[in-house]
Design an enzyme around this catalytic site. Structure first.
Site, PDB file in Angstrom:
ATOM      1  N   GLU A 201     -33.473 -22.671 -15.962  1.00  0.00           N
ATOM      2  CA  GLU A 201     -34.728 -22.367 -15.258  1.00  0.00           C
ATOM      3  C   GLU A 201     -35.685 -21.680 -16.214  1.00  0.00           C
ATOM      4  O   GLU A 201     -35.258 -21.012 -17.163  1.00  0.00           O
ATOM      5  CB  GLU A 201     -34.461 -21.409 -14.075  1.00  0.00           C
ATOM      6  CG  GLU A 201     -33.803 -22.074 -12.891  1.00  0.00           C
ATOM      7  CD  GLU A 201     -33.577 -21.134 -11.719  1.00  0.00           C
ATOM      8  OE1 GLU A 201     -33.722 -19.898 -11.870  1.00  0.00           O
ATOM      9  OE2 GLU A 201     -33.251 -21.655 -10.636  1.00  0.00           O
ATOM     10  N   LYS A 202     -36.958 -21.802 -15.926  1.00  0.00           N
ATOM     11  CA  LYS A 202     -37.952 -20.958 -16.584  1.00  0.00           C
ATOM     12  C   LYS A 202     -37.563 -19.505 -16.290  1.00  0.00           C
ATOM     13  O   LYS A 202     -37.216 -19.173 -15.157  1.00  0.00           O
ATOM     14  CB  LYS A 202     -39.326 -21.267 -15.991  1.00  0.00           C
ATOM     15  CG  LYS A 202     -40.440 -20.407 -16.512  1.00  0.00           C
ATOM     16  CD  LYS A 202     -41.146 -21.091 -17.650  1.00  0.00           C
ATOM     17  CE  LYS A 202     -42.195 -20.193 -18.298  1.00  0.00           C
ATOM     18  NZ  LYS A 202     -42.601 -20.731 -19.613  1.00  0.00           N
ATOM     19  N   TYR A 203     -37.599 -18.639 -17.307  1.00  0.00           N
ATOM     20  CA  TYR A 203     -37.259 -17.236 -17.097  1.00  0.00           C
ATOM     21  C   TYR A 203     -38.495 -16.483 -16.612  1.00  0.00           C
ATOM     22  O   TYR A 203     -39.512 -16.411 -17.317  1.00  0.00           O
ATOM     23  CB  TYR A 203     -36.735 -16.617 -18.397  1.00  0.00           C
ATOM     24  CG  TYR A 203     -36.391 -15.147 -18.263  1.00  0.00           C
ATOM     25  CD1 TYR A 203     -35.438 -14.716 -17.348  1.00  0.00           C
ATOM     26  CD2 TYR A 203     -37.029 -14.190 -19.059  1.00  0.00           C
ATOM     27  CE1 TYR A 203     -35.122 -13.377 -17.219  1.00  0.00           C
ATOM     28  CE2 TYR A 203     -36.719 -12.837 -18.937  1.00  0.00           C
ATOM     29  CZ  TYR A 203     -35.765 -12.438 -18.015  1.00  0.00           C
ATOM     30  OH  TYR A 203     -35.458 -11.113 -17.886  1.00  0.00           O
ATOM     31  N   HIS A 209     -37.272  -9.228  -6.179  1.00  0.00           N
ATOM     32  CA  HIS A 209     -36.255  -9.985  -5.448  1.00  0.00           C
ATOM     33  C   HIS A 209     -36.533  -9.792  -3.962  1.00  0.00           C
ATOM     34  O   HIS A 209     -36.360  -8.699  -3.430  1.00  0.00           O
ATOM     35  CB  HIS A 209     -34.863  -9.466  -5.826  1.00  0.00           C
ATOM     36  CG  HIS A 209     -33.746 -10.096  -5.049  1.00  0.00           C
ATOM     37  ND1 HIS A 209     -32.489 -10.244  -5.548  1.00  0.00           N
ATOM     38  CD2 HIS A 209     -33.705 -10.617  -3.808  1.00  0.00           C
ATOM     39  CE1 HIS A 209     -31.718 -10.833  -4.643  1.00  0.00           C
ATOM     40  NE2 HIS A 209     -32.440 -11.050  -3.575  1.00  0.00           N
ATOM     41  N   GLU A 276     -32.671 -16.296  -0.837  1.00  0.00           N
ATOM     42  CA  GLU A 276     -33.149 -15.383  -1.884  1.00  0.00           C
ATOM     43  C   GLU A 276     -34.267 -16.031  -2.689  1.00  0.00           C
ATOM     44  O   GLU A 276     -34.123 -17.169  -3.137  1.00  0.00           O
ATOM     45  CB  GLU A 276     -32.022 -15.052  -2.868  1.00  0.00           C
ATOM     46  CG  GLU A 276     -30.887 -14.257  -2.309  1.00  0.00           C
ATOM     47  CD  GLU A 276     -29.909 -13.813  -3.407  1.00  0.00           C
ATOM     48  OE1 GLU A 276     -29.015 -13.039  -3.089  1.00  0.00           O
ATOM     49  OE2 GLU A 276     -30.051 -14.245  -4.571  1.00  0.00           O
ATOM     50  N   ARG A 292     -23.626 -15.589   4.387  1.00  0.00           N
ATOM     51  CA  ARG A 292     -22.841 -14.532   5.033  1.00  0.00           C
ATOM     52  C   ARG A 292     -23.774 -13.472   5.625  1.00  0.00           C
ATOM     53  O   ARG A 292     -24.969 -13.471   5.348  1.00  0.00           O
ATOM     54  CB  ARG A 292     -21.968 -13.844   3.983  1.00  0.00           C
ATOM     55  CG  ARG A 292     -22.820 -13.180   2.898  1.00  0.00           C
ATOM     56  CD  ARG A 292     -22.054 -12.289   1.941  1.00  0.00           C
ATOM     57  NE  ARG A 292     -22.964 -11.548   1.086  1.00  0.00           N
ATOM     58  CZ  ARG A 292     -23.538 -12.016  -0.008  1.00  0.00           C
ATOM     59  NH1 ARG A 292     -23.324 -13.259  -0.392  1.00  0.00           N
ATOM     60  NH2 ARG A 292     -24.356 -11.260  -0.706  1.00  0.00           N
TER      61      ARG A 292
END
Ligand code: MV4
Length: 448
Positions: A201-203, A209, A276, A292
């Protein structure tokens, strides 16, 4: 089907949390425990308890056969896995159902899909979730890594498909670093997970978050319960979470909520789940989905008034949600501090016997913990011993209440991270809500 008896395949505060929901629903509970947990509170509170093995988690709380036997001999109808341990083990969920019990959670297929981060991302893309630019599937060779990085632009991040939670990630800022990162990431992934597959992935350099809580029943009804900001982490362990995120405006919140609900509906997902995202410069990027109940679920309960464990059980019983998105009302602000039995500076675990114990209380204060005075914290498990959750009408009210409650909390006999929380909430950046995923790491290292 109404459950009469639920087996709780977990320990500590989450076993109590599940027990409490069951008790309020008139459902009897079965605790399982290792020999290290003979005196644990979850064993004392449950209607029945079955010892399933020695202290090592592998031989007890991860022992599928022993847990299924315990369910059989006690005549349980359903199994709630809590978080950690077997909660995201698709094989276990399948075995539970094959033995005629209900798994309180999603289908084994959805757990499996989301457990593999490459298939999770492909599923996310297919249902319209915005993803971080990156490889379409696994990176199959060094040349493939180099050409993909050239396409998306450096810096890039190599992630293990069997990873998640940050294990086995490698940043590369140029082709030389990438050649090294690619082979190291593969080797580490093979060693840690028995699966060498990695993706790219692109960082993103300074994201937050932010995760969306969702609930879905067996009839296609889906609601989201808003977001949680979980950016305050150290070494991929969350330290403090809050809801709503101080970084989102009403329009961003509304948009990501709608997108998440639609995606969950299209996936045919059921029960509780969390999507997320990384959030940077006003954009959301899907990274993973958790299938979960999460540690930080109480802050969502704090701003919605919805009992997430009760909803999980109702859904598993086959009940419809019974309310729509418009019925979900968001009120105020909630913050959770994870209290660990660790040195607050070195983070070295500090198991041992609890001396004095006094938990804070009062309006807007909730403590989820299995501690009691005289309890001996075994060295075999996670060091989180309590969660302090506060709610307030505003973020500022929640912050003042948190400071007050942290000051009241007495946990004698072991070192805890309470002093870290007291320090953290006095920081101006935190008070301003101005932090990203690297902020706490820098604070602890003395670099803010
Ligand atoms: C990222 C990232 C930056 N860019 N992905 C770490 C845990 C895993 N769930 C995903 N993680 C990250 N993925 C891209 N494309 C940075 C992280 C990351 C991180 C994410 C959330 C919370 C804390 C973190 C700490 C370091 C790195």
């Amino acid at each position: 089907m109404q459950f009469e008896k639920v087996l709780i395949a977990n320990r500590g505060e989450i076993a109590l949390r599940i027990h409490r929901a069951c008790r309020e629903m008139g459902i009897r509970t079965v605790a399982v425990h290792s020999t290290a947990d003979n005196d644990a509170m979850h064993v004392r509170l449950a209607d029945e308890a079955v010892c399933i093995g020695p202290p090592s988690a592998k031989e007890s709380y991860l022992n599928k056969a022993a847990i299924l036997s315990a369910a059989t001999i006690t005549g349980a109808d359903a199994i709630h896995p809590g978080y950690g341990f077997l909660s995201e083990n698709a094989d276990f969920a399948e075995m539970v159902e094959d033995h005629g019990f209900t798994f309180i959670g999603p289908t084994p297929e959805h757990i499996r899909m989301m457990g593999d981060k490459i298939t999770a991302k492909q599923a996310a893309l297919s249902v319209g979730l915005p993803c971080v630019p990156g490889s379409e599937g696994a990176i199959v060779s060094e040349e493939h890594a180099l050409s993909t990085a050239a396409d998306i632009g450096y810096p890039v991040l190599i992630k293990a498909t069997a990873g998640g939670g940050g294990k086995g990630m490698k940043v590369a800022r140029n082709a030389d670093e990438l050649r090294e990162a690619w082979s190291m990431a593969r080797n580490e992934a093979q060693a840690a997970f028995g699966n060498p597959d990695v993706y790219m992935e692109k960082y993103l350099q300074k994201p937050r978050h932010i995760e969306m809580q969702i609930l879905a029943d067996n009839f296609g009804n889906v609601v989201h319960l808003g977001e949680r900001d979980c950016s305050l982490q150290r070494r991929h362990q969350k330290v403090l979470e809050e809801a709503p995120s101080p970084a989102l405006n009403a329009q961003q919140r509304e948009q990501i909520g709608r997108t998440a609900s639609q995606a969950i509906h299209k996936l045919g997902y059921r029960n509780a789940g969390t999507i997320e995202f990384l959030f940077e410069d006003g954009h959301f990027y899907f990274i993973e989905m958790n299938t979960r109940l999460q540690v930080e679920h109480p802050i969502t309960e704090g701003i919605t008034g919805i009992d997430l464990v009760r909803e999980q059980i109702r859904i598993a019983q086959g009940a419809p949600l019974g309310y729509t998105q418009d019925d979900v009302k968001f009120q105020g602000h909630a913050i959770e501090c994870r209290v660990n039995a660790e040195d607050p500076e070195t983070f070295i675990p500090s198991p041992g016997r609890i001396g004095d114990y006094h938990a804070p209380g009062g309006l807007g204060v909730r403590v989820d913990s299995a501690l009691y005075a005289g309890y001996r914290i075994p060295p075999n498990y996670d060091s989180m011993i309590a969660k302090l959750i506060v709610t307030g009408n505003t973020r500022n009210e929640a912050l003042m209440r948190l400071k007050r409650a942290l000051g009241e909390y007495v946990i004698g006999g072991v070192k805890t991270t309470l002093p870290l929380h007291l320090r953290l909430i006095q920081e101006q950046d935190f008070v301003n809500g101005d932090y990203d995923i690297h902020w706490l790491e820098k604070l602890v290292a003395g670099k803010n």
